[in-house]
Design an enzyme around this catalytic site. Structure first.
Site, PDB file in Angstrom:
ATOM      1  N   HIS A  63       0.878  -1.172   0.000  1.00 15.84           N
ATOM      2  CA  HIS A  63       0.000   0.000   0.000  1.00 15.84           C
ATOM      3  C   HIS A  63       0.911   1.215   0.000  1.00 15.84           C
ATOM      4  O   HIS A  63       1.583   1.476   0.994  1.00 15.84           O
ATOM      5  CB  HIS A  63      -0.904  -0.015   1.235  1.00 15.84           C
ATOM      6  CG  HIS A  63      -1.802  -1.212   1.276  1.00 15.84           C
ATOM      7  ND1 HIS A  63      -3.067  -1.217   0.740  1.00 15.84           N
ATOM      8  CD2 HIS A  63      -1.592  -2.464   1.751  1.00 15.84           C
ATOM      9  CE1 HIS A  63      -3.616  -2.416   0.886  1.00 15.84           C
ATOM     10  NE2 HIS A  63      -2.743  -3.204   1.501  1.00 15.84           N
ATOM     11  N   ASP A 306       2.495  -6.965   2.075  1.00 15.49           N
ATOM     12  CA  ASP A 306       1.307  -6.236   2.552  1.00 15.49           C
ATOM     13  C   ASP A 306       1.749  -5.004   3.367  1.00 15.49           C
ATOM     14  O   ASP A 306       1.151  -4.669   4.392  1.00 15.49           O
ATOM     15  CB  ASP A 306       0.362  -7.116   3.362  1.00 15.49           C
ATOM     16  CG  ASP A 306      -1.028  -6.493   3.504  1.00 15.49           C
ATOM     17  OD1 ASP A 306      -1.288  -5.436   2.901  1.00 15.49           O
ATOM     18  OD2 ASP A 306      -1.865  -7.062   4.239  1.00 15.49           O
TER      19      ASP A 306
END
Ligand code: DOR
Length: 431
Positions: A63, A306
Site C-alpha cells: 500500500h 502487505d
C-alpha cells in the site's frame, strides 16, 4: 554506456537453478553475461565479496498510499523503502484516494512513479467502482493504462454474482484477480484471531473460518470461469488445504503469504501493540506451521509484504480503533531469513518466493538474472547484524512490530535496470 561487473558473489538465481560462485555483467540495463570469473575489461566493478547476489525482489502487495494519503507514504518514500529492502518491483494496491478504479488514476500513479520512485511500480486496479463490490470497473481500459491485476483488497466482494463477472472479464485481459478473502459477516468486528489470546485480551475475535469459507467460494468460481485467482496474504491452515486441492483439480489459483504471518503468532498481540493489528489477523501456532508447510511445498507460491503504512497518531489509539496494517518493505528480508536459519527454506528457495515466483504470477519481466533479463539485482549480507529503527528508515510510517529489534541479514546494494539505486553506506539513489 555503463558496463558493470558484479564480481565474487554467491549467485542465487532460481530461474536458472543456479546457486554458486558466478559473476554477473550488465550493460544498458540488461544482463549480458553470467559466468565464472568474467573479464572486467571496460567495466566498473562492484565487489560482492562473497555476499549473495539475487534477482531483485518483486512485491505483489503493498500500500503506497498515493494518491490521497501521502502523509502515510508516497511513491518516493515507498519506492525508497522498497529498494532499501531489496525490492526492485512493487505492485501497489487500489485502496487509494481516489480509488484506483479509473485509467486516469492508474496513469497518474505510473507518471508519478516514473519521476519519484527508485523501484518499478506496478499498479493494481480496483475490480469494482469505489471498492464497493457492485459495479465492475473498465478492466480493458485499466489494463491498457498499465494495471497488472485487479483487486478490491480489504473490501471483499461479498456478492458471488459480481465476483463471477469480475473473474469472467479478467480472462479477457489475461491478468489475475487478487482476493483478500474474508467473509465480512463472519469477521464481524473481530480484530484478533478468534481463540485463547482473544479471550485473554478481551478483544473481539476474527475466526479462521471467515477466510476459509471465502477462499472455498472463490476457488470454485475460478474453476467455473477459468480465471486466474490470486489469494492474498493466506493466513489459515484451511485456506492452504483448499488451495492445494483446487490446484490439484486444475484450477488456476496462486497464493501469497506475508513475512508476519510466517513468523509471528497472535501471542505478539498480548502487549496490545497496535502495530500487530493486521487484516487478516496474526493467527495461532498451528496456522503458522501450516503456512510454512504450504510455502515449502509450493502450495503458496510467493512471499508478499502487505506493507501497510499508517501514521503514528492513527495507531496510538485503543487496539479496536487502530487501522489494520504494518509496514514491511524494509524488514521482509531479515524476517524471512529466519526461515533459512531454521532450515525451513534454502537460500535459493527463499529467493524463488521473493522474486522469481511473484514475477511469474503477475507476468512481469524480472525474477531472473539470465542473459537478456533486466539488470534488477540485489546484493545481500545474510549475516549482517543491525537494529531496525523505523525512524531512520525510508518509509514515512513507523508501524512495525520489529521496531528497535535486533535483526540479522541486510541488503547491501540494489540495482534497477543496471543503475545502483541503493547502497547501504550511501543510501538511496547513490551513484
Ligand atoms: O492490514 C491491512 N492493511 N489489511 C488490509 O486489507 C488493508 C491494509 C491497509 O490498507 O492498511
Amino acid at each position: 554506456m555503463t558496463r558493470i561487473l558484479v564480481r565474487g558473489g554467491r549467485l542465487l538465481d532460481p530461474s536458472q537453478e543456479r546457486d554458486g560462485a558466478f559473476d554477473v555483467l550488465f550493460e544498458a540495463g540488461r544482463v549480458v553475461a553470467v559466468g565464472e570469473k568474467l573479464s572486467a575489461e571496460g567495466a566498473e566493478v562492484f565487489e560482492a565479496n562473497g555476499a549473495w547476489v539475487a534477482p531483485g525482489f518483486v512485491d505483489l502487495h503493498a500500500h503506497l498510499r498515493a494518491p490521497g494519503q501521502e502523509y502515510k507514504e508516497d511513491l518516493s518514500s515507498g519506492g525508497a523503502a522498497a529498494v532499501a529492502g531489496g525490492f526492485t518491483q512493487v505492485a501497489c494496491m487500489a485502496n487509494t484516494s481516489p480509488t484506483n478504479d479509473d485509467p486516469s488514476v492508474t496513469k497518474y500513479i505510473l507518471d508519478r512513479a516514473e519521476k519519484e520512485s527508485a523501484a518499478k511500480i506496478r499498479p493494481i486496479a480496483a475490480a469494482t467502482r469505489g471498492l464497493e463490490g457492485q459495479v465492475m470497473t473498465e478492466m480493458i481500459a485499466l489494463r491498457e493504462a498499465g494495471a497488472v491485476a485487479f483487486s478490491d483488497d480489504g473490501a471483499t466482494i461479498m456478492d458471488a454474482g459480481v465476483m463471477r463477472r469480475v473473474l469472467e472479464y479478467s480472462t479477457l485481459v489475461g491478468v489475475p484477480v487478487i482476493v483478500h478473502a474474508e467473509d465480512c459477516h463472519l469477521r464481524g468486528h473481530g480484530v484478533v484471531h478468534e481463540g485463547a489470546v482473544a479471550t485473554k485480551l478481551g478483544l473481539p475475535g476474527n475466526p479462521a473460518m471467515a477466510e476459509e469459507i471465502m477462499v472455498a467460494r472463490d476457488v470454485q468460481l475460478a474453476g467455473w470461469t477459468g480465471a486466474h485467482l490470486h489469494v492474498a496474504h493466506v493466513s489459515t491452515a484451511g485456506a492452504v488445504e483448499t488451495i492445494r486441492r483446487a490446484r490439484e483439480a486444475g484450477v488456476k489459483v496462486t497464493a501469497e503469504v506475508t513475512p508476519h504471518h510466517l513468523t509471528l503468532t497472535d501471542a505478539a498481540t498480548l502487549g496490545f501493540d497496535t502495530s500487530t493489528r493486521v487484516a487478516p489477523p496474526l493467527r495461532s501456532r498451528e496456522h503458522v506451521e501450516a503456512l510454512r508447510r504450504g510455502l515449502v511445498e509450493g502450495v503458496i507460491d510467493a512471499i508478499a509484504t502487505d506493507h501497510a503504512p499508517h501514521a503514528t497518531y492513527e495507531k496510538e489509539v485503543e487496539f479496536t480503533e487502530a487501522p489494520p496494517g504494518m509496514i514491511g518493505l524494509e524488514t521482509a528480508l531479515a524476517v524471512c531469513l529466519e526461515l533459512v536459519r531454521e532450515g525451513v527454506l534454502s537460500p535459493l528457495e527463499l529467493v524463488r518466493r521473493l522474486s522469481t515466483n511473484p514475477a511469474r504470477i503477475f507476468g512481469l519481466e524480472g525474477g531472473s538474472l539470465a542473459v537478456g533479463s533486466p539488470a534488477d539485482l540485489v546484493v545481500i549480507d545474510p549475516d549482517r547484524a543491525w537494529t531496525y529503527d523505523p525512524g531512520r528508515g525510508y518509509s514515512k510510517s513507523r508501524n512495525s512490530p520489529w521496531a528497535d529489534r535486533a535483526m540479522t541479514g541486510r541488503v547491501l546494494a540494489t540495482f534497477v535496470d543496471g543503475r545502483l539505486v541503493y547502497n547501504l553506506q550511501r543510501g538511496v539513489n547513490a551513484e
